[in-house]
Motif scaffolding. Structure first.
Motif, mmCIF file in Angstrom:
data_model
loop_
_atom_site.group_PDB
_atom_site.id
_atom_site.type_symbol
_atom_site.label_atom_id
_atom_site.label_comp_id
_atom_site.label_asym_id
_atom_site.label_seq_id
_atom_site.Cartn_x
_atom_site.Cartn_y
_atom_site.Cartn_z
ATOM 1 N N PHE A 102 0.831 -1.203 0.000
ATOM 2 C CA PHE A 102 0.000 0.000 0.000
ATOM 3 C C PHE A 102 0.870 1.260 0.000
ATOM 4 C CE2 PHE A 102 -2.581 3.323 1.969
ATOM 5 C CZ PHE A 102 -3.760 3.216 1.243
ATOM 6 N N VAL A 103 1.900 1.265 0.850
ATOM 7 C CA VAL A 103 2.796 2.420 0.917
ATOM 8 C C VAL A 103 3.538 2.593 -0.407
ATOM 9 C CG1 VAL A 103 4.825 3.392 2.058
ATOM 10 C CG2 VAL A 103 3.048 2.277 3.422
ATOM 11 N N ALA A 104 3.956 1.484 -1.005
ATOM 12 C CA ALA A 104 4.651 1.565 -2.296
ATOM 13 C C ALA A 104 3.752 2.183 -3.365
ATOM 14 C CB ALA A 104 5.110 0.171 -2.719
ATOM 15 N N ARG A 105 2.459 1.845 -3.343
ATOM 16 C CA ARG A 105 1.513 2.448 -4.294
ATOM 17 C C ARG A 105 1.360 3.941 -4.046
ATOM 18 N NH1 ARG A 105 -1.628 -2.238 -2.953
ATOM 19 N NH2 ARG A 105 -1.495 -3.827 -4.597
ATOM 20 N N LEU A 106 1.331 4.323 -2.765
ATOM 21 C CA LEU A 106 1.204 5.754 -2.442
ATOM 22 C C LEU A 106 2.353 6.553 -3.045
ATOM 23 C CD1 LEU A 106 0.086 5.733 1.323
ATOM 24 C CD2 LEU A 106 -1.306 6.307 -0.669
ATOM 25 N N TYR A 107 3.542 5.978 -3.036
ATOM 26 C CA TYR A 107 4.709 6.659 -3.586
ATOM 27 C C TYR A 107 4.842 6.445 -5.094
ATOM 28 C CZ TYR A 107 6.612 7.895 0.996
ATOM 29 O OH TYR A 107 6.807 8.448 2.237
ATOM 30 N N GLY A 108 3.982 5.608 -5.672
ATOM 31 C CA GLY A 108 4.059 5.339 -7.101
ATOM 32 C C GLY A 108 5.341 4.670 -7.512
ATOM 33 N N LEU A 109 5.830 3.746 -6.656
ATOM 34 C CA LEU A 109 7.113 3.112 -6.923
ATOM 35 C C LEU A 109 6.982 2.062 -8.018
ATOM 36 C CD1 LEU A 109 8.405 2.624 -3.272
ATOM 37 C CD2 LEU A 109 8.866 4.521 -4.832
ATOM 38 N N PRO A 110 7.939 2.000 -8.931
ATOM 39 C CA PRO A 110 7.917 0.968 -9.976
ATOM 40 C C PRO A 110 8.377 -0.368 -9.407
ATOM 41 C CG PRO A 110 9.881 2.303 -10.189
ATOM 42 C CD PRO A 110 9.078 2.936 -9.086
ATOM 43 N N ASN A 111 8.119 -1.434 -10.160
ATOM 44 C CA ASN A 111 8.571 -2.769 -9.751
ATOM 45 C C ASN A 111 8.189 -3.063 -8.302
ATOM 46 O OD1 ASN A 111 9.964 -3.100 -12.296
ATOM 47 N ND2 ASN A 111 11.567 -1.768 -11.461
#
Length: 310
Positions: A102-111
């Protein structure tokens, strides 16, 4: 601002109505260092941290964080900062992996899968990744929080009393991770009440009643206190403690394990009082003051909070 400084802020002021929470704080923190924020509850540590990273607008003052203006470029600062709050703030009904995804999606992180896998491995969470975060102990929640706030590889990490309520081993493990992050180039500012944690920092800043009182290395802060300290040990030391605390002008009388520290600036008074209150089962020796001796003296000198909260 020098490119060598991660934080360069001057004259920071924050008011909430008539309450002045922070009053004229200056901080110039080099990149890649670990600094400790110390001070009693209500001293302004959390408010200062939140102004630095753009979560609170300053009432007065100016400066930059990571090269960005704290008033005009708060969004850019937040994108490159990890902020771990005092209170556990992740989702208890989600697994460790789900929280990090969820946090990775918030930051729009690739891979995302690879990024989350790396975060799990780095903080030793891989074998617990399917466990609900609400069922974790304090130490494991702390690891999850650290993984979440560093998953986007921030340049600055702000930690607000991150080890409150966790066991000593978890605290040591946490600080090992902090120093690993610092060695990799991350700048870390951490507020703490634990003196052993403050001693792990490159420099410490002491706040009281919204003001910066002192800044320096641990050795510099101790030296600036100008304290003289005597340590008493023996079976009768506890019987002397109450009596010594009642002596006006003596300074501080505090326990450190089974020993009693008497600290002050008037060495003749201290020697006289200890001689008058000698006991055959207590031995005294002059020792170098430690950080907690200095901390107690700073609190006493700061006195009561004169700020008006109307």
């Amino acid at each position: 601002m020098s490119s060598d400084l991660a934080i360069d802020v001057r004259g920071l002021v924050k008011k909430f109505g008539t309450k002045t929470a922070v009053d004229g704080v200056d901080i110039q923190m080099p990149r890649g260092e670990v600094w400790g924020f110390l001070g009693p509850n209500g001293s302004g540590k959390t408010t200062t941290i939140r102004m630095i990273c753009g979560l609170l607008k300053v009432t007065a003052g100016q400066g930059q964080c990571l090269g960005y203006d704290i008033q005009r470029e708060a969004a850019r600062i937040k994108a490159e900062t990890g902020y771990m709050t005092q209170k556990y703030s992740f989702w208890s009904d989600m697994t460790i992996r789900e929280n990090l995804e969820f946090v990775a999606r918030l930051y729009g992180l690739p891979n995302m899968k690879r990024t989350v896998d790396e975060a799990l491995e780095k903080l030793g969470l891989a074998h617990r990744q399917k466990q609900l975060s609400g069922a974790l102990s304090g130490g494991w929640k702390q690891r999850l929080a650290l993984a979440a706030v560093t998953i986007h590889n921030p340049k600055l990490l702000l930690l607000d009393e991150p080890t409150a309520g966790v066991d000593p081993q978890a605290r040591r493990d946490f600080w090992d991770e902090i120093h690993d992050l610092s060695l990799a180039g991350m700048t870390v500012l951490v507020s703490t009440h634990y003196m052993d944690e403050a001693e792990r920092c490159d420099r410490i800043v002491y706040l009281a009643h919204g003001h910066k009182i002192v800044e320096g290395t641990v050795a510099e802060v101790i030296d600036q206190s100008d304290l003289i300290t005597f340590r008493g040990e023996g079976d009768g030391v506890r019987r002397l403690a109450h009596k010594l605390k009642s002596v006006e002008g003596l300074g501080s009388v505090a326990y450190f394990g089974s020993a009693l520290h008497v600290s002050g600036r008037n060495v003749d008074l201290i020697r006289s009082v200890l001689a008058q209150n000698s006991s055959p089962d207590v031995t005294w020796e002059e020792v170098r003051p430690n950080l907690e001796d200095a901390f107690i003296a700073l609190m006493a000198e700061a006195g009561g909070d004169a700020r008006q909260y109307e």
